[in-house]
Design a protein around this motif. Structure first.
Motif, PDB file in Angstrom:
ATOM      1  N   PRO A  10      46.766  48.819  61.307  1.00  0.00           N
ATOM      2  CA  PRO A  10      45.569  48.451  62.073  1.00  0.00           C
ATOM      3  C   PRO A  10      44.420  47.938  61.212  1.00  0.00           C
ATOM      4  N   ASP A  11      44.330  48.400  59.983  1.00  0.00           N
ATOM      5  CA  ASP A  11      43.210  48.003  59.125  1.00  0.00           C
ATOM      6  C   ASP A  11      43.631  47.156  57.921  1.00  0.00           C
ATOM      7  N   LEU A  12      44.853  46.564  57.961  1.00  0.00           N
ATOM      8  CA  LEU A  12      45.313  45.794  56.819  1.00  0.00           C
ATOM      9  C   LEU A  12      46.082  44.564  57.278  1.00  0.00           C
ATOM     10  N   SER A  13      45.520  43.393  57.014  1.00  0.00           N
ATOM     11  CA  SER A  13      46.186  42.126  57.294  1.00  0.00           C
ATOM     12  C   SER A  13      46.492  41.448  55.974  1.00  0.00           C
ATOM     13  N   VAL A  14      47.701  40.923  55.852  1.00  0.00           N
ATOM     14  CA  VAL A  14      48.158  40.329  54.603  1.00  0.00           C
ATOM     15  C   VAL A  14      48.605  38.896  54.865  1.00  0.00           C
ATOM     16  N   SER A  15      48.130  37.958  54.048  1.00  0.00           N
ATOM     17  CA  SER A  15      48.551  36.569  54.197  1.00  0.00           C
ATOM     18  C   SER A  15      50.034  36.424  53.887  1.00  0.00           C
ATOM     19  N   ARG A  16      50.645  35.429  54.526  1.00  0.00           N
ATOM     20  CA  ARG A  16      52.069  35.164  54.281  1.00  0.00           C
ATOM     21  C   ARG A  16      52.324  34.729  52.852  1.00  0.00           C
ATOM     22  N   LEU A  17      51.330  34.150  52.213  1.00  0.00           N
ATOM     23  CA  LEU A  17      51.445  33.701  50.829  1.00  0.00           C
ATOM     24  C   LEU A  17      50.625  34.599  49.918  1.00  0.00           C
ATOM     25  N   CYS A  18      51.114  34.763  48.699  1.00  0.00           N
ATOM     26  CA  CYS A  18      50.419  35.530  47.674  1.00  0.00           C
ATOM     27  C   CYS A  18      50.192  34.605  46.482  1.00  0.00           C
ATOM     28  N   LEU A  19      48.989  34.628  45.944  1.00  0.00           N
ATOM     29  CA  LEU A  19      48.706  33.831  44.756  1.00  0.00           C
ATOM     30  C   LEU A  19      48.919  34.695  43.517  1.00  0.00           C
ATOM     31  N   GLY A  20      49.870  34.304  42.682  1.00  0.00           N
ATOM     32  CA  GLY A  20      50.106  34.978  41.417  1.00  0.00           C
ATOM     33  C   GLY A  20      49.160  34.470  40.348  1.00  0.00           C
ATOM     34  N   THR A  21      48.788  35.349  39.423  1.00  0.00           N
ATOM     35  CA  THR A  21      47.764  35.003  38.429  1.00  0.00           C
ATOM     36  C   THR A  21      48.275  35.078  36.991  1.00  0.00           C
ATOM     37  N   MET A  22      49.583  34.964  36.798  1.00  0.00           N
ATOM     38  CA  MET A  22      50.120  35.177  35.450  1.00  0.00           C
ATOM     39  C   MET A  22      49.706  34.110  34.439  1.00  0.00           C
ATOM     40  N   THR A  23      49.122  33.016  34.888  1.00  0.00           N
ATOM     41  CA  THR A  23      48.660  31.976  33.951  1.00  0.00           C
ATOM     42  C   THR A  23      47.159  32.066  33.680  1.00  0.00           C
ATOM     43  N   PHE A  24      46.456  32.902  34.429  1.00  0.00           N
ATOM     44  CA  PHE A  24      45.000  33.001  34.273  1.00  0.00           C
ATOM     45  C   PHE A  24      44.668  33.672  32.947  1.00  0.00           C
ATOM     46  N   GLY A  25      43.928  32.951  32.115  1.00  0.00           N
ATOM     47  CA  GLY A  25      43.547  33.486  30.813  1.00  0.00           C
ATOM     48  C   GLY A  25      44.339  32.877  29.667  1.00  0.00           C
ATOM     49  N   GLU A  26      45.344  32.076  29.988  1.00  0.00           N
ATOM     50  CA  GLU A  26      46.133  31.383  28.956  1.00  0.00           C
ATOM     51  C   GLU A  26      46.214  29.902  29.318  1.00  0.00           C
ATOM     52  N   GLN A  27      47.020  29.560  30.311  1.00  0.00           N
ATOM     53  CA  GLN A  27      47.124  28.164  30.732  1.00  0.00           C
ATOM     54  C   GLN A  27      45.931  27.732  31.577  1.00  0.00           C
ATOM     55  N   ASN A  28      45.276  28.667  32.257  1.00  0.00           N
ATOM     56  CA  ASN A  28      44.105  28.372  33.092  1.00  0.00           C
ATOM     57  C   ASN A  28      42.876  29.056  32.519  1.00  0.00           C
ATOM     58  N   SER A  29      41.808  28.294  32.335  1.00  0.00           N
ATOM     59  CA  SER A  29      40.535  28.838  31.873  1.00  0.00           C
ATOM     60  C   SER A  29      39.897  29.657  32.995  1.00  0.00           C
ATOM     61  N   LEU A  30      38.804  30.312  32.682  1.00  0.00           N
ATOM     62  CA  LEU A  30      38.089  31.071  33.702  1.00  0.00           C
ATOM     63  C   LEU A  30      37.645  30.150  34.827  1.00  0.00           C
ATOM     64  N   SER A  31      37.040  29.016  34.513  1.00  0.00           N
ATOM     65  CA  SER A  31      36.554  28.127  35.576  1.00  0.00           C
ATOM     66  C   SER A  31      37.706  27.580  36.417  1.00  0.00           C
ATOM     67  N   GLN A  32      38.814  27.225  35.788  1.00  0.00           N
ATOM     68  CA  GLN A  32      39.984  26.755  36.551  1.00  0.00           C
ATOM     69  C   GLN A  32      40.536  27.868  37.446  1.00  0.00           C
ATOM     70  N   SER A  33      40.589  29.078  36.912  1.00  0.00           N
ATOM     71  CA  SER A  33      41.094  30.217  37.680  1.00  0.00           C
ATOM     72  C   SER A  33      40.209  30.494  38.889  1.00  0.00           C
ATOM     73  N   LEU A  34      38.895  30.436  38.692  1.00  0.00           N
ATOM     74  CA  LEU A  34      37.969  30.661  39.804  1.00  0.00           C
ATOM     75  C   LEU A  34      38.138  29.591  40.878  1.00  0.00           C
ATOM     76  N   GLN A  35      38.339  28.339  40.468  1.00  0.00           N
ATOM     77  CA  GLN A  35      38.567  27.259  41.432  1.00  0.00           C
ATOM     78  C   GLN A  35      39.849  27.491  42.232  1.00  0.00           C
ATOM     79  N   LEU A  36      40.910  27.912  41.554  1.00  0.00           N
ATOM     80  CA  LEU A  36      42.175  28.187  42.239  1.00  0.00           C
ATOM     81  C   LEU A  36      42.023  29.339  43.233  1.00  0.00           C
TER      82      LEU A  36
END
Length: 179
Positions: A10-36
């Protein structure tokens, strides 16, 4: 196009898609990660996955950055925590990532508790919705191994100890549970 949500409780809705963050901090900069993260959230994604070892490839200098970037995004955008579903993971044994609790040597109750507390700090959150063991505390072929060696073993922590540690975290509300 908005991503539809599943109502799991009743109190938890989950999107069908999940965004993984395993590239944030290496392949993606902070600003790129925030945009994504912004684009995903604006498109209806509220489910985000990370791990204490991310980003990959794993390096001591960047360990935990993905969780830090995700936590920074939540705080900087002032997103109510109950609008998000956060998943993260504790590392299993690894002689390669010695900068994370000596490898870590096992997924015992101490390692679970320490990893969870550190993830909460990096995510700037009071709780994790989905907490996972990244890989088992058992010998399995991984990190480039392709064959199972039936003669290779190492000491391991019982599933019971791991489940008790996770139950303690749930009871202390560090891992979300529906009331």
């Amino acid at each position: 196009m908005a991503v539809p949500l599943f109502n799991l409780a009743p109190d938890l809705s989950v999107s069908r898609l999940c965004l993984g963050t395993m590239t944030f901090g290496e392949q993606n900069s902070l600003s790129q990660s925030l945009q994504l993260l912004d684009k995903a959230f604006q498109s209806g994604i509220n489910f985000f996955d990370s791990a204490e070892m991310y980003p990959v490839p794993q390096r001591a200098e960047t360990q935990g950055k993905s969780e830090e970037y995700l936590g920074h995004w939540i705080r900087s955008r002032n997103i109510p925590r109950d609008r998000l579903v956060l998943a993260t993971k504790v590392c299993g044994p690894s002689g390669k990532m010695t900068w994370i609790r000596n490898g870590p040597e096992s997924v015992d109750s101490r390692n679970i508790a320490e990893a969870l507390d550190n993830s909460l700090l990096r995510l700037q959150s009071d709780y994790i919705d989905l907490y996972q063991v990244h890989w088992p505390d058992r010998y399995v072929p991984m990190f480039g191994e392709t064959e199972f060696d039936s003669h290779r073993t190492f000491p391991y922590v019982s599933f019971e100890e791991q489940l008790i540690a996770l139950e303690k975290a749930i009871c202390s509300d560090k891992i979300y549970r529906t009331k």
